[in-house]
Each structure stands twice: as C-alpha cells, then as structure tokens.
Design a protein around this motif. Structure first.
Motif, short mmCIF file in Angstrom:
data_model
loop_
_atom_site.label_atom_id
_atom_site.label_comp_id
_atom_site.label_asym_id
_atom_site.label_seq_id
_atom_site.Cartn_x
_atom_site.Cartn_y
_atom_site.Cartn_z
N LEU A 1 21.24 0.69 4.29
CA LEU A 1 21.91 2.04 4.21
C LEU A 1 20.75 3.05 3.76
O LEU A 1 20.03 2.77 3.25
CB LEU A 1 23.05 2.12 3.11
CG LEU A 1 22.80 1.42 1.80
CD1 LEU A 1 22.31 2.59 0.83
CD2 LEU A 1 24.01 0.97 0.98
N PRO A 2 21.33 4.36 4.22
CA PRO A 2 20.22 5.48 3.84
C PRO A 2 20.09 5.86 2.47
O PRO A 2 20.94 5.61 1.57
CB PRO A 2 21.03 6.66 4.57
CG PRO A 2 21.85 6.08 5.43
CD PRO A 2 22.55 4.78 4.94
N VAL A 3 18.70 5.88 2.10
CA VAL A 3 18.28 6.25 0.89
C VAL A 3 17.34 7.43 1.13
O VAL A 3 16.48 7.66 1.60
CB VAL A 3 17.46 5.05 0.27
CG1 VAL A 3 16.97 5.42 -1.43
CG2 VAL A 3 18.20 4.03 0.14
N VAL A 4 17.94 8.45 0.19
CA VAL A 4 17.32 9.88 0.49
C VAL A 4 16.86 10.49 -0.83
O VAL A 4 17.66 10.41 -1.82
CB VAL A 4 18.38 10.99 0.96
CG1 VAL A 4 17.70 12.37 0.75
CG2 VAL A 4 18.57 10.65 2.43
N GLY A 5 15.70 10.97 -1.01
CA GLY A 5 15.13 11.63 -2.36
C GLY A 5 15.13 13.12 -2.33
O GLY A 5 15.25 13.63 -1.25
N ILE A 6 15.43 13.75 -3.14
CA ILE A 6 15.55 15.05 -3.31
C ILE A 6 14.20 15.90 -2.81
O ILE A 6 14.23 16.84 -2.52
CB ILE A 6 16.35 15.70 -4.37
CG1 ILE A 6 15.37 15.49 -5.61
CG2 ILE A 6 17.80 15.11 -4.77
CD1 ILE A 6 15.94 16.37 -6.90
N GLY A 7 13.10 15.16 -3.22
CA GLY A 7 11.80 15.77 -2.92
C GLY A 7 11.66 15.77 -1.38
O GLY A 7 11.32 16.60 -0.59
N GLN A 8 11.97 14.60 -0.67
CA GLN A 8 11.80 14.35 0.66
C GLN A 8 12.71 15.16 1.22
O GLN A 8 12.18 15.84 2.39
CB GLN A 8 12.32 12.74 1.03
CG GLN A 8 12.75 12.69 2.42
CD GLN A 8 13.49 11.57 2.65
OE1 GLN A 8 14.38 11.30 1.73
NE2 GLN A 8 13.71 10.90 3.85
N ALA A 9 13.99 15.34 0.89
CA ALA A 9 14.88 16.33 1.63
C ALA A 9 14.65 17.64 1.57
O ALA A 9 14.80 18.36 2.54
CB ALA A 9 16.41 16.11 1.10
N SER A 10 14.14 18.22 0.46
CA SER A 10 13.86 19.55 0.37
C SER A 10 12.57 19.85 1.06
O SER A 10 12.25 20.97 1.62
CB SER A 10 13.47 19.99 -1.23
OG SER A 10 12.55 19.09 -1.70
N ILE A 11 11.46 19.27 1.02
CA ILE A 11 10.31 19.16 2.11
C ILE A 11 10.65 19.17 3.48
O ILE A 11 10.17 20.17 4.10
CB ILE A 11 9.21 17.82 1.62
CG1 ILE A 11 8.60 18.30 0.35
CG2 ILE A 11 8.14 18.06 2.50
CD1 ILE A 11 8.04 16.96 -0.09
N LEU A 12 11.43 18.29 3.72
CA LEU A 12 11.84 18.39 5.19
C LEU A 12 12.51 19.45 5.73
O LEU A 12 12.37 20.22 6.82
CB LEU A 12 12.66 17.17 5.64
CG LEU A 12 11.74 15.98 5.43
CD1 LEU A 12 12.75 14.45 5.84
CD2 LEU A 12 10.57 15.68 6.27
N ALA A 13 13.34 20.11 4.80
CA ALA A 13 14.15 21.32 5.10
C ALA A 13 13.21 22.57 5.04
O ALA A 13 13.35 23.29 5.90
CB ALA A 13 15.10 21.52 3.93
N ALA A 14 12.28 22.60 4.15
CA ALA A 14 11.32 23.81 3.94
C ALA A 14 10.48 23.79 5.13
O ALA A 14 10.10 24.92 5.59
CB ALA A 14 10.85 23.80 2.63
N ALA A 15 9.99 22.67 5.49
CA ALA A 15 9.06 22.70 6.58
C ALA A 15 9.64 22.86 7.93
O ALA A 15 8.73 22.52 8.99
CB ALA A 15 8.10 21.27 6.37
#
Length: 224
Positions: free
Chosen positions: A102-116
């Motif tokens: 199942l999907p596992v998301v890190g808040i660091g991962q998500a914020s970096i992908l959103a910002a970039a």
C-alpha cells in the motif's frame, strides 16, 4: 456484511501524543474529501522530538514496530489503505514501502515533491539545526538538489521554541525571509510539530509556504 472504511494511518515518530493529535486533525479535512478516514498512532519508544541524526535514525525501528503492530491488530471496520510517516526526515518510509502493499508517504518526501513541482526553486525553514544535513540529503534523494536554495534556521533551540509558540513563529518567519533572500520561490516549514506555525506563516504572505502534512495528504489522495 459490515462495510469497511478506507483509513490512512498517520504515524508520529516521536512520543508526543499531543503532536500526534494535532497532525492527525490537520490532514483529516483533505482526506475526508476523498472519502478517507484518518487514524493517528504514536511510536512506543523514543524522544518527544527528533532533533538530531541519531534520534532520527533510531526512529526508523520505532516507526516500523508501530505500523506493524497496528496492522497486525485490525480495528473494527477500518481498512488501512495508506500510511503517512509524519516526521520531516521520513524515518522508516523506504523500508515500509518495500514491506507493505500500500502507499507509504513521508511528509518530507511530499513537501519536497510539492515545492519542486515545475522546477521551482525552494528552501526549507526549520528549528532543528542538527538535521540540516539530513534534510539536504533527503532533497537529493528525491532528485531536486539543483533547485534547492538551502536550509535556514531559527536562532533558538527547538525545545525552547516548542515551549514558546510565539517565539517559534517569529523566528521561523525570519528563517522564511532568509530563504526568500536566497532565491527561494517557496519555502517548506520543515518539521511535523511545526504544522500549526506553518499554517500561521502561510497567512503572512512572506512567500508561498509548503506545509508538509497537507502535502502528504494530497499525495496520498493521488496515490490511493
């Protein structure tokens, strides 16, 4: 037959139950619009704040144990469909992703992908100076080092600021201004426990603020 409710686990890698509750409530509205429930869980062992590379690394084991324990003991009508690791360094995210179907998301991962997104330049503002190198490494891990303007820090120590929300707000605002001076087009407020302050900073209009927890909720919705 009882209908199951698709549920997203928000795992807090520090032992502060209040932080778990705050972060869980922050992602609830966005997940609810997608028909997803949310459940917060707190690791059983470790510090109340992850403030250095040693505690961040140690948190990986605690995160794995907490998620495994929860999944081994299903709760009523809840069907876990995704996991959010709610610490900016994403401890345990990679191992959980290989272990779970199942999907596992890190808040660091998500914020970096959103910002970039779209090649935008972005920086990070945080109160944990000892994690600056770990955060820079996380940016590189997701392939966005060339558009990263760097980490700007508060003047005071993280535990001091945790006890004084107004001081935390003022010092992080200064760190955001520093990121803008570095050329950042948006700024990640790097820290799960900083979520309330991140929301306040977004209202100042100093720069577009990327909030890690809402970013993670949006990424979960996209994946689920």
């Amino acid at each position: 037959m009882e209908e199951t409710v698709p549920t997203v686990l928000v795992v807090n890698p520090n032992t502060n139950e209040q932080t778990t509750a705050m972060m869980t409530e922050l992602v609830r509205p966005e997940l609810a619009t997608a028909g997803l429930a949310v459940e917060g869980i707190t690791v059983a062992h470790g510090p109340r704040m992850l403030a250095d590379p040693t505690t961040l690394a140690a948190a990986e084991t605690h995160v794995l144990e907490a998620v495994r324990r929860r999944l081994a003991a299903p709760v009523g009508d809840r069907d876990v469909v995704a996991v959010i690791v709610a610490a900016i360094g994403d401890p345990g995210r990679d191992r959980l992703e290989t272990e779970l179907e199942l999907p596992v998301v890190g808040i660091g991962q998500a914020s970096i992908l959103a910002a970039a997104r779209d090649g935008s330049r972005f920086g990070m503002a945080t109160s944990t100076p000892l994690l600056a190198d770990s955060l820079t490494a996380l940016v590189a891990r997701w392939g966005h080092r060339t558009t990263f303007t760097g980490v700007r820090l508060t003047e005071s120590e993280p535990l001091v600021l945790a006890a004084d929300p107004e001081r935390q707000f003022r010092e992080l605002a200064d760190a955001v201004r520093g990121c803008v001076a570095d050329g950042a087009e948006s700024v990640i407020i790097a820290g799960g426990p900083l979520a309330d302050t991140a929301r306040r900073l977004a209202e100042l209009g100093l720069a577009p603020i990327v909030e890690p927890l809402p970013s993670a909720a949006a990424l979960v919705v996209a994946k689920v």
